[in-house]
Scaffold this motif. Structure first.
Motif, PDB file in Angstrom:
ATOM      1  N   GLY A 278     -47.951 -28.645  58.375  1.00 15.81           N
ATOM      2  CA  GLY A 278     -48.153 -27.334  58.992  1.00 15.81           C
ATOM      3  C   GLY A 278     -48.739 -26.330  58.018  1.00 15.81           C
ATOM      4  N   GLY A 279     -48.976 -25.111  58.499  1.00 21.66           N
ATOM      5  CA  GLY A 279     -49.489 -24.039  57.668  1.00 21.66           C
ATOM      6  C   GLY A 279     -50.987 -24.129  57.419  1.00 21.66           C
ATOM      7  N   LYS A 280     -51.421 -23.429  56.370  1.00 25.94           N
ATOM      8  CA  LYS A 280     -52.860 -23.309  56.111  1.00 25.94           C
ATOM      9  C   LYS A 280     -53.530 -24.616  55.725  1.00 25.94           C
ATOM     10  CE  LYS A 280     -53.131 -18.465  55.266  1.00 25.94           C
ATOM     11  NZ  LYS A 280     -53.047 -17.362  54.318  1.00 25.94           N
ATOM     12  N   LEU A 281     -52.730 -25.522  55.175  1.00 26.04           N
ATOM     13  CA  LEU A 281     -53.290 -26.826  54.814  1.00 26.04           C
ATOM     14  C   LEU A 281     -53.971 -27.480  56.017  1.00 26.04           C
ATOM     15  CD1 LEU A 281     -53.646 -29.308  52.990  1.00 26.04           C
ATOM     16  CD2 LEU A 281     -51.278 -29.958  53.514  1.00 26.04           C
ATOM     17  N   VAL A 282     -53.380 -27.279  57.184  1.00 26.48           N
ATOM     18  CA  VAL A 282     -53.920 -27.921  58.390  1.00 26.48           C
ATOM     19  C   VAL A 282     -55.272 -27.311  58.768  1.00 26.48           C
ATOM     20  CG1 VAL A 282     -53.421 -28.633  60.750  1.00 26.48           C
ATOM     21  CG2 VAL A 282     -51.554 -28.310  59.138  1.00 26.48           C
ATOM     22  N   THR A 283     -55.401 -26.005  58.521  1.00 29.21           N
ATOM     23  CA  THR A 283     -56.703 -25.379  58.787  1.00 29.21           C
ATOM     24  C   THR A 283     -57.769 -25.971  57.870  1.00 29.21           C
ATOM     25  OG1 THR A 283     -55.596 -23.350  59.480  1.00 29.21           O
ATOM     26  CG2 THR A 283     -57.917 -23.167  58.883  1.00 29.21           C
ATOM     27  N   SER A 284     -57.414 -26.157  56.596  1.00 33.50           N
ATOM     28  CA  SER A 284     -58.366 -26.785  55.659  1.00 33.50           C
ATOM     29  C   SER A 284     -58.765 -28.174  56.141  1.00 33.50           C
ATOM     30  CB  SER A 284     -57.748 -26.923  54.265  1.00 33.50           C
ATOM     31  OG  SER A 284     -57.485 -25.671  53.715  1.00 33.50           O
TER      32      SER A 284
ATOM     33  N   ALA B 259     -43.202 -30.840  60.733  1.00 35.20           N
ATOM     34  CA  ALA B 259     -43.488 -29.477  60.261  1.00 35.20           C
ATOM     35  C   ALA B 259     -42.699 -29.214  58.987  1.00 35.20           C
ATOM     36  CB  ALA B 259     -43.139 -28.475  61.344  1.00 35.20           C
ATOM     37  N   MET B 260     -42.951 -30.045  57.985  1.00 36.83           N
ATOM     38  CA  MET B 260     -42.162 -29.967  56.759  1.00 36.83           C
ATOM     39  C   MET B 260     -42.240 -28.599  56.089  1.00 36.83           C
ATOM     40  SD  MET B 260     -42.367 -33.802  55.101  1.00 36.83           S
ATOM     41  CE  MET B 260     -43.932 -33.465  54.324  1.00 36.83           C
ATOM     42  N   ALA B 261     -43.385 -27.939  56.189  1.00 36.65           N
ATOM     43  CA  ALA B 261     -43.518 -26.617  55.564  1.00 36.65           C
ATOM     44  C   ALA B 261     -42.915 -25.528  56.441  1.00 36.65           C
ATOM     45  CB  ALA B 261     -44.993 -26.317  55.283  1.00 36.65           C
ATOM     46  N   LYS B 262     -42.452 -25.903  57.613  1.00 34.49           N
ATOM     47  CA  LYS B 262     -41.879 -24.945  58.570  1.00 34.49           C
ATOM     48  C   LYS B 262     -42.825 -23.791  58.866  1.00 34.49           C
ATOM     49  CE  LYS B 262     -37.086 -26.049  57.311  1.00 34.49           C
ATOM     50  NZ  LYS B 262     -36.870 -27.121  58.301  1.00 34.49           N
ATOM     51  N   GLN B 263     -44.100 -24.072  58.854  1.00 34.43           N
ATOM     52  CA  GLN B 263     -45.093 -23.062  59.227  1.00 34.43           C
ATOM     53  C   GLN B 263     -45.944 -23.626  60.355  1.00 34.43           C
ATOM     54  OE1 GLN B 263     -47.235 -22.323  55.649  1.00 34.43           O
ATOM     55  NE2 GLN B 263     -45.505 -21.303  54.675  1.00 34.43           N
TER      56      GLN B 263
END
Lengths: 406, 406
Positions: free
Chosen positions: A290-296, A312-316
């Motif tokens: 999850g989070g911004k990594l997924v956008t990258s 969703a390990m990053a809880k984002q």
């Protein structure tokens, strides 16, 4: 450490009529009088289970409970568990934050209803009632759906919720392998197959690549000729990071990068290099972070690709720019193997058997696991610590109860 | 204000050979000597176009350019535009932030290459070259794909990019209706049909419900027996909000709420009430806003539903909690009618014709539009202001150039 099936089958079945009786105390600290064989009078089988009366912190709610199972009759079968993993989802279930709820039942002879922990596992059939048709003594079975309660030595149930692994299917397969085929390998398998039609030579990208699902996906993808870009969290030292990268490449990963690398400017250019100047298309993303990594990750996908979220390990949340969705037609799906299994029992069986075939052929390795041997006399403390320890993460992968002398 | 087709066809075609000549000055302020008829010598047709030499602020880059079109020959046809809307995407294109880029061409006789604004519109065929087969003088045509440059009085092109609206198709249809059928109604139509299989009585939910797409979706959904929950931004006064709600209900909306209402606690319970205690399932969400509102909407969807994003007015990404994706299997897709049209030319034609059929039957009304009459003598300033005004949003919906005496 895991007992072979041959060993298992050569032992006397546990519901044999005997005159021995056993204490049924819930306290794991009461001395076991008969540590070699949990057998009871008049065909009753003794079982021990890790139970919980309500949701909460695993270390405080779990206890080891001993109870009797009646003689096998009618459409019932008696099972002896061989291996039951401790999955992160099991912990979430104990905490009450998992959507799949266990059944709290008074059937285990407790003063108040309790549930048994664990959702995945493999058991051998000890005995079948006269009404059971498609299963026989000695068969191995896994659970069709979560919610069974697999952290126990023995259980009684009907055939409906069980998937049979016959002689041919389980040949050369360890209990630990059979006991962990339902969740992670099935998740990886269906995510690679059911969302985007990948062709040989096509690329896909995933984060959490060293997770159980990630490792399964690397191997299955390689088997099918798909090429993978794998994102892992950087380790404490560069040497450790390099070792992890090498380990995944050894499994079949084409490219391994850290999350930091994947979020750097220029990642898109590097992907282009790897994919033959962009002639190779990255068509699928698998996400458990999850989070911004997924956008990258989504930005390096070809138009009309999809990202599938299974954790969703990053809880984002995944929050892609709208333009990626609208103009490049990148779709975002979720996948939950429990739901899929319930809806697709036939495909579930095929998938499990295919993974076990690949395992037998040496093309699929189970993920690193920390085996916790569960004998009849194993202390509550040992078992509960194994579960609670999963919260901190096993260095060698996840924990798995491997049943020994039960 | 929009000329009827009968009026159009009774007028002499514009490429008739005549001896009159016209000034071709780019300045809109030069006096027009012949304001009644833009005709030229030797079969040349005069055209005026809103052009831009480079991306930038619409008000500063657009200018009205006059140029000649050669006599119609070969596989070419000469078109006279009847109506061309000003869509928000057209503005984004001028600003250079739209992924569909216009063609900058030297063919319009400018010292440097220029592009013509506008992507949607309807034109009548004034003349066809000897090599043109499937189109004839008097036919109406719309553009198959964006990028044509529709903000001009006349154009010359080949048949490939045009979709013919024959006599039967355009009967009872105004140019404004035909000129706006490609983008908004097609977007609404495909989003309702192509992502989730809605059945009669099923529910769907959308934000931006009073947009062109939103209004089209309300009407098409009603026509197909789908029931809608519509989210609009609250207006300045409660009376205005109520008027807007009433207007949408009049169009066929089952329920209309403000974004504030949709984000309040208890929205899920209200949805349950509306949908017969939850027996009616909300299976589709349409989103042109983004941000947290979409999460609120996604939370009331039944498992296995989808959210389709086609705009991002709030300029915030859709960021649903991972659990919605994983455990409830809510999928998130994007839709861009341009890409769809390019990939599905046959379905595009069917969709357009179906919407026009419904329009003719009085079952589909075009959205409120602010008509800007474009005569030959209309000043550059008027036309550019109409485009720039779209940035602020027309009170009565979007602007549309309706060509009069050109």
């Amino acid at each position: 450490m895991s007992p072979s099936s041959a060993t298992r089958l050569s032992r006397p079945t546990r519901n044999a009529l005997t005159t021995l009786s056993r204490p049924t105390s819930r306290s794991p600290f009461s001395p076991s009088l008969h540590h070699h064989r949990p057998i009871s009078s008049f065909g009753y089988t003794q079982s021990r289970a890790l139970i919980f009366p309500d949701y909460g912190d695993p270390a405080s709610i779990l206890s080891l409970h001993t109870h009797s199972l009646p003689p096998t009759h009618g459409d019932h079968l008696t099972l002896r568990f061989l291996a039951s993993p401790i999955n992160p989802a099991d912990i979430n279930q104990l905490q009450g934050v998992y959507p799949s709820k266990p059944t709290f039942t008074p059937d285990l002879g407790t003063p108040h209803p309790v549930a048994v922990g664990g959702n995945e596992g493999v058991a051998e059939v000890l005995a079948v009632g006269s009404g059971v048709k498609d299963l026989a003594k000695g068969d191995w079975v896994i659970m069709r759906s979560p919610g069974f309660g697999t952290w126990r030595t023995h259980a009684q149930t009907t055939a409906a919720g069980l998937l049979r692994l016959g002689e041919a299917t389980r040949e050369g397969i360890t209990p630990a392998q059979a006991g962990t085929v339902s969740v992670n390998p099935c998740t990886a398998y269906r995510m690679l197959k059911d969302f985007v039609e990948l062709k040989e030579g096509d690329w896909w990208i995933q984060n959490g690549a060293n997770s159980g699902v990630g490792r399964a996906a690397v191997q299955l993808g390689r088997e099918w000729g798909y090429r993978s870009i794998n994102v892992v969290r950087g380790r404490e030292t560069e040497a450790e990071t390099e070792a992890l990268k090498a380990e995944l490449r050894e499994l079949g990963a084409d490219v391994v990068v850290t999350d930091k690398e994947a979020m750097e400017r220029g990642f898109g250019d590097r992907v282009k290099e790897w994919t033959d100047g962009g002639r190779g298309k990255v068509r699928l993303g698998l996400n458990c972070v999850g989070g911004k990594l997924v956008t990258s990750m989504a930005k390096v996908l070809a138009p009309d690709s999809r990202v599938v979220t299974y954790g969703a390990m990053a809880k984002q949340p995944v929050a892609p720019p709208a333009g990626l969705q609208i103009f490049r037609n990148i779709g975002f799906d979720g996948f939950w193997v429990s739901r899929w299994s319930d809806k697709n029992p036939v495909d579930k069986e095929k998938t499990v058997k295919h993974v076990l075939d690949l395992t037998r052929q040496g093309k699929f390795k189970d993920s690193p696991m920390e085996e916790i041997r569960w004998d009849w006399d194993t202390k509550q403390d040992t078992l509960v610590r194994a579960v609670a320890g999963t919260l901190e993460g096993y260095r060698q992968g996840k924990g798995i109860f491997v049943f020994g002398d039960t």
